[in-house]
Design a protein around this motif. Structure first.
Motif, PDB file in Angstrom:
ATOM      1  N   LEU A 206       0.824  -1.208   0.000  1.00 32.01           N
ATOM      2  CA  LEU A 206       0.000   0.000   0.000  1.00 32.01           C
ATOM      3  C   LEU A 206       0.862   1.264   0.000  1.00 32.01           C
ATOM      4  N   GLY A 207       1.927   1.246   0.767  1.00 31.44           N
ATOM      5  CA  GLY A 207       2.826   2.397   0.818  1.00 31.44           C
ATOM      6  C   GLY A 207       3.480   2.670  -0.523  1.00 31.44           C
ATOM      7  N   LEU A 208       3.939   1.615  -1.191  1.00 31.19           N
ATOM      8  CA  LEU A 208       4.562   1.793  -2.501  1.00 31.19           C
ATOM      9  C   LEU A 208       3.541   2.271  -3.527  1.00 31.19           C
TER      10      LEU A 208
ATOM     11  N   GLY B 284       1.489  -4.840 -10.899  1.00 34.79           N
ATOM     12  CA  GLY B 284       2.127  -5.730  -9.947  1.00 34.79           C
ATOM     13  C   GLY B 284       3.608  -5.908 -10.251  1.00 34.79           C
ATOM     14  N   TYR B 285       3.929  -6.000 -11.543  1.00 37.42           N
ATOM     15  CA  TYR B 285       5.330  -6.127 -11.958  1.00 37.42           C
ATOM     16  C   TYR B 285       6.128  -4.893 -11.555  1.00 37.42           C
ATOM     17  N   ASP B 286       5.551  -3.711 -11.814  1.00 41.71           N
ATOM     18  CA  ASP B 286       6.230  -2.463 -11.432  1.00 41.71           C
ATOM     19  C   ASP B 286       6.465  -2.409  -9.926  1.00 41.71           C
TER      20      ASP B 286
ATOM     21  N   ARG C 167      10.041  -2.181  -7.761  1.00 40.71           N
ATOM     22  CA  ARG C 167      10.307  -1.128  -6.769  1.00 40.71           C
ATOM     23  C   ARG C 167      10.587  -1.736  -5.407  1.00 40.71           C
ATOM     24  N   PHE C 168       9.852  -2.800  -5.059  1.00 37.96           N
ATOM     25  CA  PHE C 168      10.074  -3.484  -3.787  1.00 37.96           C
ATOM     26  C   PHE C 168      11.486  -4.060  -3.746  1.00 37.96           C
ATOM     27  N   GLU C 169      11.893  -4.686  -4.841  1.00 37.14           N
ATOM     28  CA  GLU C 169      13.231  -5.275  -4.886  1.00 37.14           C
ATOM     29  C   GLU C 169      14.316  -4.220  -4.737  1.00 37.14           C
TER      30      GLU C 169
ATOM     31  N   GLN D 129       4.000 -14.062  -3.271  1.00 39.63           N
ATOM     32  CA  GLN D 129       3.549 -13.414  -2.036  1.00 39.63           C
ATOM     33  C   GLN D 129       2.986 -12.026  -2.329  1.00 39.63           C
ATOM     34  N   LEU D 130       3.705 -11.264  -3.137  1.00 44.86           N
ATOM     35  CA  LEU D 130       3.280  -9.908  -3.442  1.00 44.86           C
ATOM     36  C   LEU D 130       1.983  -9.897  -4.247  1.00 44.86           C
ATOM     37  N   TYR D 131       1.892 -10.749  -5.255  1.00 45.17           N
ATOM     38  CA  TYR D 131       0.673 -10.799  -6.052  1.00 45.17           C
ATOM     39  C   TYR D 131      -0.513 -11.278  -5.224  1.00 45.17           C
ATOM     40  N   GLY D 132      -0.266 -12.191  -4.300  1.00 42.46           N
ATOM     41  CA  GLY D 132      -1.330 -12.645  -3.403  1.00 42.46           C
ATOM     42  C   GLY D 132      -1.855 -11.502  -2.547  1.00 42.46           C
TER      43      GLY D 132
END
Length: 64
Positions: A8-10, A18-20, A24-26, A39-42
């Protein structure tokens, strides 16, 4: 902090697919907090189901 709150923050900083978001998370948090693509897509699916985020468009290959 949960992965849900991090997502949510990102997204609050800059909307994207989701890919973007995964990229950014990485770049920003993967050194201290590893998260897999599944995990992220879930979490994104759960956020959408809860009405906290919405899919604005669906692009090539189902990119949301």
């Amino acid at each position: 902090m949960s992965l849900r709150m991090a997502a949510l923050g990102l997204l609050a900083q800059h909307p994207g697919s989701g890919y973007d978001l995964l990229k950014r998370f990485e770049k920003s948090m993967a050194n201290v907090w590893p998260a897999t693509q599944s995990q992220l897509y879930g979490e994104l699916n759960k956020l959408a189901a809860a009405g906290l985020i919405e899919v604005s468009t669906i692009g090539p290959r189902g990119r949301k």
